[in-house]
Design a protein around this motif. Structure first.
Motif, short mmCIF file in Angstrom:
data_model
loop_
_atom_site.label_atom_id
_atom_site.label_comp_id
_atom_site.label_asym_id
_atom_site.label_seq_id
_atom_site.Cartn_x
_atom_site.Cartn_y
_atom_site.Cartn_z
N UNK A 120 -2.10 5.09 1.03
CA UNK A 120 -1.15 3.80 0.62
C UNK A 120 -1.31 2.60 1.60
N UNK A 121 -2.07 2.98 2.84
CA UNK A 121 -2.26 1.80 3.87
C UNK A 121 -3.27 1.00 3.18
N UNK A 136 4.63 -5.92 3.84
CA UNK A 136 5.49 -5.26 5.24
C UNK A 136 6.70 -4.58 4.80
N UNK A 139 5.90 -1.10 3.79
CA UNK A 139 5.80 -0.21 4.91
C UNK A 139 7.07 0.03 5.35
N UNK A 140 7.94 -0.86 5.63
CA UNK A 140 9.33 -0.39 6.21
C UNK A 140 10.04 0.40 5.44
N UNK A 142 8.71 2.77 3.53
CA UNK A 142 8.02 4.01 3.62
C UNK A 142 8.70 4.87 4.84
N UNK A 143 9.29 3.83 5.58
CA UNK A 143 9.80 4.47 6.97
C UNK A 143 11.30 4.96 6.68
N UNK A 199 12.03 -6.88 15.71
CA UNK A 199 10.89 -7.50 14.90
C UNK A 199 10.99 -8.88 15.58
N UNK A 204 7.51 -11.59 15.22
CA UNK A 204 7.58 -11.73 13.76
C UNK A 204 7.83 -13.15 13.36
N UNK A 208 1.01 -16.73 10.87
CA UNK A 208 0.54 -15.94 9.73
C UNK A 208 0.11 -14.62 10.09
N UNK A 209 0.53 -13.54 9.45
CA UNK A 209 0.14 -12.26 9.73
C UNK A 209 -1.21 -11.86 9.35
N UNK A 210 -1.61 -10.96 10.41
CA UNK A 210 -3.23 -10.31 10.05
C UNK A 210 -2.86 -9.03 9.76
N UNK A 211 -4.19 -8.36 9.67
CA UNK A 211 -3.81 -6.70 9.84
C UNK A 211 -4.88 -6.01 10.43
N UNK A 212 -4.40 -5.04 11.10
CA UNK A 212 -5.40 -4.06 12.02
C UNK A 212 -6.21 -3.43 11.38
#
Lengths: 296, 542
Positions: A120-121, A136, A139-140, A142-143, A199, A204, A208-212
């Motif tokens: 799913x990632x 996001x 993802x939250x 999912x936790x 956050x 937060x 602009x968000x990026x991704x690892x």
């Protein structure tokens, strides 16, 4: 962990095509080939958890679809059974039900196989480019969802412990459940305020968000995609000019003696092969290592 | 130039003045500890250093970071330069996997993928958490979660770390590990650290400066030595000193030759002090081992719960409790200790009946009422007001008995508040009262003193002892060895799913070398069975 790594977009494209085809190609030879192929694939990839239960569920659903369709659809020339009024159960309706049910099961199988290769990632990575906030939130979720459900279990456990002397009754049960939900929700809300602070304090919404995560499109992806697209186009032509799709009403236009050995069917089979090839190559590597470990 | 500066700073959140006329300067590389009772304004003080967390209210004076007013810091600088770690490891986690959580702040500030991965690689190597990178955060232990949280702040390369009771929810080993990492960060990278913390014995040896806060004002602020010497004369803050220092003070009153020496804050320093006056100190021989049966007052009483051959597991691969035989007499006060995952919570849940054993038998006296309190009292609340929580099902008004309990626990002032707005200690008391109004015979508490300051802990223990003297049977689990040593009659140590030892706390702790109280570690060579301050006072006549 896997060593065969295609770009997630390659996988998504391939599996979307398979899903659509599972629905479009109603000729039993085509659907059976697809079925055999996907079962082999799942076998190589390893059977996922809970798979058998899910298959059973889909089987039951398939049977019910067949029955319901035969009861409510009265089209078709081959009458089998008088139902009521002018309505008959027909052979065509039964067959149509079976084929639809079968393609649903196929779609489920394709989806389980997809779940095995694309995490799913990776899915969210593709998604986050266009919809960073939505991904996001997912993802939250999912936790939080598993956490909330364990908590609710614990709360209910406590409630039934504390109220064991109370009379059991429908109203009391509902009351107890409502109380549990109130506790869970206020607890979650209380904590989410800290989560929001955490956050915010970690920047937060400052940029602009990026991704690892990063995935590169490699040569293998290009080859895989071109191969898939070519064979898909040929197969689609089979839908139009060949007999990949059959008619049910008023009379089934198919007999098992007509084996569709033409270029369209061959290209359909070709479409199914590359992933089996890659997966069995991977499987062989692991098998070799396992036997080596076993021997030493 | 100082990194952080409070100038004539006051903060009023109507109607109360939370912080009053704070003047504080903190240099780069300082490791500063903030101590004080719950509600003394420690958390509020730290929050004012983090732009995003500044509470709503009226502010007088100013707070600066690198000479810039905190409010004028730009978003990016505030996010990266100042890290804030919250108390509860759970609710500050945002995402599902460890690597995603650590990457979260870097993604927020829009760092390119390649750089994010470099930072993560570097940090996880420093913390040694590579092997849990792809784990789901829900599967981690409390200590691991708090490490991940810290890691997720450090990838931003902060200059200042603010920590609000970071180890209050952790077991002693995990909290010691955590504090050790802070120490390394401070020494090896000169990161300035400001921390609120109650586990005083562990943290005192690490810090350079100590601030004692009371009712929103700074009472003492100086280097550790000076503050310790000042605080011992203070009626409140003498409770906030490490046990080693307390012993040291008692000794230096009696023996003038060490009167002007430095006060020990760590075991190592404490031992040196003892060595110096060795000839004056009486050494006691090791006593014969005493077993619980010899003169245990409760063994004549009636057995109210007993179990034989208990087993419990959620899965075949991991059996949590194995073959437990246990019996509980009326009026006991038992402390259950043991490492993380030793099965403490499972054990008391089985005793209470919340869980059912998969094998073995538990028998409880007929009509026995058992009250069980969770670690997190929040799970017990579902009403808007404290007073509603304390009403029984058919009551319109508080009964006389309930009122008495409220008075006993001293929480009259909370009755009209929302239980969620109360502090951890207050919530714990409300939950206990809520359990007590049903008049239980046995009260079972899971980690009741987590996050308590020393004074509340002392008061709480007195209240429990009072209840016990009225005939209540009490079982607690605890990581706080000193609490168990001071107040419990009987102590059970769980290990590897079984009862390892079941004896008087004194016997257990004097046998142990590492898993014992700070006092015992200090005086073991002189008084083998000295485990609490009282023992030492008696034996050495201090």
């Amino acid at each position: 962990m896997r060593i065969t790594k295609l770009h997630p977009i390659t996988y998504i494209l391939y599996y979307v095509i398979l899903t659509v085809f599972a629905f479009l190609f109603t000729n039993p030879y085509y659907s059976l080939s697809l079925g055999i192929f996907i079962i082999i694939l799942i076998k190589i990839q390893g059977i996922p958890k809970g798979f058998k239960v899910a298959v059973k569920g889909f089987m039951i659903m398939g049977i019910s679809i067949t029955i319901i369709n035969s009861l409510i659809s009265y089209k078709g020339d081959t009458k089998l059974l008088h139902l009521f009024g002018n309505n008959f159960m027909t052979f065509e309706a039964i067959m149509y039900g079976i084929v639809v049910a079968f393609s649903l099961i196929l779609m489920f199988l394709v989806f389980s196989s997809f779940n095995q290769v694309v995490s799913y990632q990776e899915l969210l990575y593709i998604f986050s480019k266009k919809f960073p906030v939505v991904s996001l939130i997912m993802i939250m979720a999912l936790r939080f969802v598993p956490m909330l459900s364990t908590r609710l279990e614990e709360i209910i456990k406590l409630q039934s412990f504390e109220n064991k002397h109370l009379k059991k009754g429908f109203v009391n049960k509902i009351k107890g459940l409502a109380n549990s939900l109130v506790t869970m929700i206020s607890w979650a809300l209380e904590e989410s305020m800290i989560t929001a602070k955490s956050m915010k304090s970690r920047g937060y919404k400052t940029a602009k968000r990026t991704s690892y995560l990063s995935y590169k499109i490699n040569r293998i992806d290009i080859i895989f995609i071109s191969f898939t697209i070519m064979s898909s186009i040929l197969s689609i032509l089979g839908l139009i000019y060949g007999n990949a799709r059959i008619e049910f009403y008023p009379r089934i236009g198919f007999s098992f003696s007509q084996f569709p050995l033409d270029i369209y069917y061959c290209s359909f089979l070709l479409l199914l092969l590359p992933l089996i090839y890659l997966e069995s190559k991977e499987e062989m590597v692991w098998h070799k290592i396992a036997t080596k470990n076993h021997n030493s | 130039m100082s990194l952080v500066k409070f100038e004539n700073f006051s903060f009023i959140s109507p109607p109360k003045e939370i912080l009053h006329d704070i003047n504080l300067e903190i240099e780069e590389g300082d490791f500063v500890l903030f101590c004080g009772p719950s509600g003394s304004g420690k958390t509020t003080l730290l929050s004012h250093l983090k732009k995003e967390l500044i509470p709503v209210g009226k502010v007088k004076g100013k707070v600066t970071f690198n000479s810039i007013n905190i409010k004028d810091l730009d978003d990016n600088q505030s996010a990266t330069d100042i890290g804030f770690l919250f108390q509860n490891p759970d609710n500050q986690l945002v995402t599902d996997t460890v690597i995603q959580e650590i990457a979260f702040p870097l993604e927020n500030i829009g760092m390119p993928t390649e750089d994010i991965r470099n930072r993560i690689a570097e940090m996880t190597a420093f913390f040694g958490i590579e092997n849990i990178l792809y784990k789901n955060v829900n599967e981690l232990s409390g200590g691991q979660k708090q490490l991940v949280n810290l890691c997720s702040l450090l990838v931003l390369k902060p200059k200042l770390l603010l920590l609000d009771e970071p180890t209050s929810q952790l077991d002693p080993i995990a909290s010691y590990d955590f504090l050790t990492i802070l120490r390394r960060l401070n020494e090896e990278f000169s990161i300035t650290i400001m921390i609120n913390e109650h586990s005083i014995d562990n943290i005192f040896p690490f810090v350079d400066k100590v601030v004692f806060l009371k009712d929103g004002s700074i009472k003492y602020f100086d280097d550790t030595q000076t503050t310790v010497k000042n605080a011992i004369k203070d009626d409140l803050f003498k409770f906030y000193l490490p046990d080693v220092s307390k012993v040291n003070f008692l000794l230096s009153e009696k023996y003038p030759e060490i009167k002007d020496d430095e006060i020990a804050v760590s075991i190592r320093e404490g031992r040196k002090v003892l060595n110096k006056i060795e000839n004056n100190l009486k050494v006691f021989p090791k006593k014969e081992k005493v077993l619980l049966t010899d003169n245990y007052p409760f063994f004549n009483n009636e057995t109210i719960i007993s179990s034989s051959g208990l087993y419990f597991a959620y899965a075949k691969e991991h059996i949590i409790l194995k073959d437990i035989d246990f019996s509980l007499k009326q009026g006991e006060f038992i402390g259950i200790i043991g490492g993380n995952g030793a099965g403490k919570t499972t054990f008391i849940q089985l005793l209470s009946g919340l869980l059912k054993p998969i094998k073995g038998k538990i028998s409880r006296k007929n009509d026995i009422k058992i009250a069980y309190l969770y670690q997190n009292p929040i799970i017990h609340f579902s009403k808007e007001k404290v007073v509603d929580e304390l009403l029984l099902d058919d009551e319109k008004e508080l009964s006389e008995d309930t009122k008495e309990l409220i008075k006993f626990f001293n929480i009259e002032y909370l009755l009209n508040q929302n239980p969620y707005d109360c502090s951890g200690g207050e919530q714990q008391k409300i939950a206990i009262i809520k359990a007590m109004i049903k008049k239980p015979d046995v009260l079972i508490l899971d980690e009741p003193t987590k996050g308590f300051d020393p004074v509340s802990k002392y008061n709480f223990a007195k209240e429990l002892q009072n209840l016990q003297s009225n005939g209540l049977t009490i079982i607690i689990t605890s990581h706080d060895l000193s609490f168990v040593a001071n107040y419990c009659y009987r102590c059970i140590m769980l290990f590897d799913g079984g009862i390892q030892v079941d004896n008087y706390p004194k016997e257990i702790f004097s046998e142990n070398n590492f898993y014992t109280t700070f006092i015992n570690r200090l005086v073991k060579d002189y008084i083998p069975d000295g485990i609490i301050l009282k023992d030492i006072k008696e034996k050495w006549d201090l």
